[in-house]
Scaffold this motif. Structure first.
Motif, PDB file in Angstrom:
ATOM      1  N   ASN A  36       0.829  -1.195   0.000  1.00  0.00           N
ATOM      2  CA  ASN A  36       0.000   0.000   0.000  1.00  0.00           C
ATOM      3  C   ASN A  36       0.867   1.249   0.000  1.00  0.00           C
ATOM      4  O   ASN A  36       2.035   1.219   0.384  1.00  0.00           O
ATOM      5  CB  ASN A  36      -1.012  -0.007   1.152  1.00  0.00           C
ATOM      6  N   ASN A  37       0.267   2.293  -0.510  1.00  0.00           N
ATOM      7  CA  ASN A  37       0.930   3.595  -0.533  1.00  0.00           C
ATOM      8  C   ASN A  37       0.594   4.269   0.793  1.00  0.00           C
ATOM      9  O   ASN A  37      -0.560   4.624   1.032  1.00  0.00           O
ATOM     10  CB  ASN A  37       0.385   4.404  -1.722  1.00  0.00           C
ATOM     11  N   PRO A  38       1.577   4.421   1.686  1.00  0.00           N
ATOM     12  CA  PRO A  38       1.267   4.932   3.027  1.00  0.00           C
ATOM     13  C   PRO A  38       0.690   6.343   3.018  1.00  0.00           C
ATOM     14  O   PRO A  38      -0.005   6.733   3.947  1.00  0.00           O
ATOM     15  CB  PRO A  38       2.621   4.885   3.753  1.00  0.00           C
ATOM     16  N   THR A  39       0.934   7.085   1.954  1.00  0.00           N
ATOM     17  CA  THR A  39       0.451   8.471   1.965  1.00  0.00           C
ATOM     18  C   THR A  39      -1.047   8.578   1.693  1.00  0.00           C
ATOM     19  O   THR A  39      -1.669   9.554   2.074  1.00  0.00           O
ATOM     20  CB  THR A  39       1.230   9.352   0.962  1.00  0.00           C
ATOM     21  N   CYS A  40      -1.623   7.568   1.041  1.00  0.00           N
ATOM     22  CA  CYS A  40      -3.060   7.659   0.715  1.00  0.00           C
ATOM     23  C   CYS A  40      -3.827   6.403   1.103  1.00  0.00           C
ATOM     24  O   CYS A  40      -5.057   6.409   1.118  1.00  0.00           O
ATOM     25  CB  CYS A  40      -3.253   7.904  -0.775  1.00  0.00           C
ATOM     26  N   GLY A  41      -3.118   5.308   1.384  1.00  0.00           N
ATOM     27  CA  GLY A  41      -3.776   4.055   1.749  1.00  0.00           C
ATOM     28  C   GLY A  41      -4.180   3.197   0.572  1.00  0.00           C
ATOM     29  O   GLY A  41      -4.706   2.101   0.756  1.00  0.00           O
ATOM     30  N   ASP A  42      -3.971   3.666  -0.649  1.00  0.00           N
ATOM     31  CA  ASP A  42      -4.324   2.842  -1.811  1.00  0.00           C
ATOM     32  C   ASP A  42      -3.446   1.599  -1.865  1.00  0.00           C
ATOM     33  O   ASP A  42      -2.281   1.629  -1.463  1.00  0.00           O
ATOM     34  CB  ASP A  42      -4.153   3.652  -3.109  1.00  0.00           C
ATOM     35  N   ARG A  43      -4.055   0.511  -2.369  1.00  0.00           N
ATOM     36  CA  ARG A  43      -3.364  -0.782  -2.358  1.00  0.00           C
ATOM     37  C   ARG A  43      -3.233  -1.344  -3.755  1.00  0.00           C
ATOM     38  O   ARG A  43      -4.110  -1.155  -4.588  1.00  0.00           O
ATOM     39  CB  ARG A  43      -4.162  -1.807  -1.547  1.00  0.00           C
ATOM     40  N   GLU A  63      -6.508  -0.577  -6.197  1.00  0.00           N
ATOM     41  CA  GLU A  63      -7.230   0.688  -6.204  1.00  0.00           C
ATOM     42  C   GLU A  63      -6.189   1.786  -6.158  1.00  0.00           C
ATOM     43  O   GLU A  63      -5.192   1.651  -5.465  1.00  0.00           O
ATOM     44  CB  GLU A  63      -8.094   0.819  -4.939  1.00  0.00           C
ATOM     45  N   GLY A  64      -6.449   2.848  -6.854  1.00  0.00           N
ATOM     46  CA  GLY A  64      -5.493   3.945  -6.784  1.00  0.00           C
ATOM     47  C   GLY A  64      -5.819   5.006  -7.811  1.00  0.00           C
ATOM     48  O   GLY A  64      -6.803   4.913  -8.538  1.00  0.00           O
ATOM     49  N   CYS A  65      -4.946   5.989  -7.837  1.00  0.00           N
ATOM     50  CA  CYS A  65      -5.149   7.112  -8.754  1.00  0.00           C
ATOM     51  C   CYS A  65      -4.683   6.730 -10.161  1.00  0.00           C
ATOM     52  O   CYS A  65      -4.088   5.677 -10.374  1.00  0.00           O
ATOM     53  CB  CYS A  65      -4.355   8.311  -8.246  1.00  0.00           C
ATOM     54  N   SER A  66      -4.928   7.619 -11.097  1.00  0.00           N
ATOM     55  CA  SER A  66      -4.577   7.334 -12.494  1.00  0.00           C
ATOM     56  C   SER A  66      -3.081   7.081 -12.649  1.00  0.00           C
ATOM     57  O   SER A  66      -2.678   6.191 -13.414  1.00  0.00           O
ATOM     58  CB  SER A  66      -5.025   8.482 -13.395  1.00  0.00           C
ATOM     59  N   ILE A  67      -2.263   7.811 -11.923  1.00  0.00           N
ATOM     60  CA  ILE A  67      -0.810   7.630 -12.077  1.00  0.00           C
ATOM     61  C   ILE A  67      -0.385   6.255 -11.572  1.00  0.00           C
ATOM     62  O   ILE A  67       0.387   5.550 -12.229  1.00  0.00           O
ATOM     63  CB  ILE A  67      -0.044   8.754 -11.347  1.00  0.00           C
ATOM     64  N   SER A  68      -0.907   5.854 -10.417  1.00  0.00           N
ATOM     65  CA  SER A  68      -0.478   4.564  -9.858  1.00  0.00           C
ATOM     66  C   SER A  68      -0.926   3.406 -10.748  1.00  0.00           C
ATOM     67  O   SER A  68      -0.174   2.451 -10.966  1.00  0.00           O
ATOM     68  CB  SER A  68      -1.005   4.382  -8.435  1.00  0.00           C
ATOM     69  N   LEU A  69      -2.138   3.478 -11.266  1.00  0.00           N
ATOM     70  CA  LEU A  69      -2.649   2.360 -12.060  1.00  0.00           C
ATOM     71  C   LEU A  69      -2.044   2.361 -13.461  1.00  0.00           C
ATOM     72  O   LEU A  69      -1.744   1.297 -14.020  1.00  0.00           O
ATOM     73  CB  LEU A  69      -4.182   2.391 -12.094  1.00  0.00           C
ATOM     74  N   ALA A 124       4.595  14.895  -4.337  1.00  0.00           N
ATOM     75  CA  ALA A 124       3.536  14.170  -3.631  1.00  0.00           C
ATOM     76  C   ALA A 124       3.034  12.974  -4.431  1.00  0.00           C
ATOM     77  O   ALA A 124       2.406  12.070  -3.875  1.00  0.00           O
ATOM     78  CB  ALA A 124       2.369  15.117  -3.327  1.00  0.00           C
ATOM     79  N   ARG A 125       3.286  12.971  -5.732  1.00  0.00           N
ATOM     80  CA  ARG A 125       2.772  11.888  -6.570  1.00  0.00           C
ATOM     81  C   ARG A 125       3.817  10.826  -6.888  1.00  0.00           C
ATOM     82  O   ARG A 125       3.504   9.825  -7.540  1.00  0.00           O
ATOM     83  CB  ARG A 125       2.223  12.448  -7.890  1.00  0.00           C
ATOM     84  N   ILE A 126       5.046  11.043  -6.469  1.00  0.00           N
ATOM     85  CA  ILE A 126       6.108  10.090  -6.848  1.00  0.00           C
ATOM     86  C   ILE A 126       5.811   8.707  -6.275  1.00  0.00           C
ATOM     87  O   ILE A 126       5.989   7.692  -6.953  1.00  0.00           O
ATOM     88  CB  ILE A 126       7.491  10.626  -6.406  1.00  0.00           C
ATOM     89  N   LYS A 127       5.306   8.664  -5.053  1.00  0.00           N
ATOM     90  CA  LYS A 127       4.985   7.356  -4.450  1.00  0.00           C
ATOM     91  C   LYS A 127       3.866   6.652  -5.212  1.00  0.00           C
ATOM     92  O   LYS A 127       3.786   5.431  -5.223  1.00  0.00           O
ATOM     93  CB  LYS A 127       4.604   7.521  -2.977  1.00  0.00           C
ATOM     94  N   CYS A 128       2.978   7.425  -5.828  1.00  0.00           N
ATOM     95  CA  CYS A 128       1.930   6.820  -6.669  1.00  0.00           C
ATOM     96  C   CYS A 128       2.589   6.092  -7.840  1.00  0.00           C
ATOM     97  O   CYS A 128       2.253   4.957  -8.161  1.00  0.00           O
ATOM     98  CB  CYS A 128       0.990   7.891  -7.219  1.00  0.00           C
ATOM     99  N   ALA A 129       3.527   6.775  -8.482  1.00  0.00           N
ATOM    100  CA  ALA A 129       4.154   6.222  -9.689  1.00  0.00           C
ATOM    101  C   ALA A 129       5.048   5.032  -9.369  1.00  0.00           C
ATOM    102  O   ALA A 129       5.183   4.110 -10.174  1.00  0.00           O
ATOM    103  CB  ALA A 129       4.955   7.309 -10.394  1.00  0.00           C
TER     104      ALA A 129
HETATM  105 FE1  FES Z   1      -3.178   6.803  -3.872  1.00  0.00          FE
HETATM  106 FE2  FES Z   1      -1.948   7.822  -5.992  1.00  0.00          FE
HETATM  107  S1  FES Z   1      -3.291   8.834  -4.612  1.00  0.00           S
HETATM  108  S2  FES Z   1      -1.815   5.823  -5.231  1.00  0.00           S
END
Ligand code: FES
Length: 144
Positions: A36-43, A63-69, A124-129
């Motif tokens: 999981n991404n600790p900053t948002c909880g997405d897995r 589940e996650g944002c457009s960048i992570s997926l 803030a989005r680097i962890k998503c990517a």
């Molecule tokens: Fe959660 Fe990007 S906001 S993975």
């Protein structure tokens, strides 16, 4: 970066988000890792089929944002056919790209992955990517 390139890159990211490659789960024996991404909880869950030290196939769900997926879609495409150490090497090149460092763009055909380089400007989005990539690296390290 020119705005045309920016637009092109945004389209590539949205294409992977809306039409994800390799979304799903395998039956049977795989290297599976959840992270999981600790900053948002997405897995995210990454699964890899590994034979003779090579990634023969890969899938993801999560589940996650457009960048992570989009990044997970690109990563699962890119590592197919790579040796395990090459997949980790590619992840390290991707990490350099995300940190805004000089990165080796000749070692592998990065293709669509380079569309994510603009994310480096948004800390803030680097962890998503990097989420899917870190999961892949952990899966390989645990497997070895
Ligand atoms: Fe959660 Fe990007 S906001 S993975």
């Amino acid at each position: 970066m020119s705005s045309n390139l920016d637009t092109l890159y945004r389209q590539v990211i949205m294409d992977h988000y809306k039409n994800p490659r390799n979304r799903g789960e395998f039956d049977g024996d795989t290297v599976t890792v959840n992270m999981n991404n600790p900053t948002c909880g997405d897995r995210i869950q990454i699964q890899m089929k590994v034979e003779d030290g090579e990634v023969t196939d890969a899938k993801f769900v999560g589940e996650g944002c457009s960048i992570s997926l989009a990044s997970a879609s690109m990563m699962t495409q890119a590592i197919k056919g790579l040796k395990l150490n090459e997949a980790v090497e590619m992840s390290q090149i991707f990490s350099d790209m995300m940190l805004g460092k000089e990165y080796d763009d000749e070692r592998f055909d990065l293709g669509d992955i380079e569309a994510l380089q603009g994310v480096a400007k948004f800390p803030a989005r680097i962890k998503c990517a990097t989420l899917a990539w870190k999961a892949m690296e952990k899966g390989i390290n645990d497997h070895q």
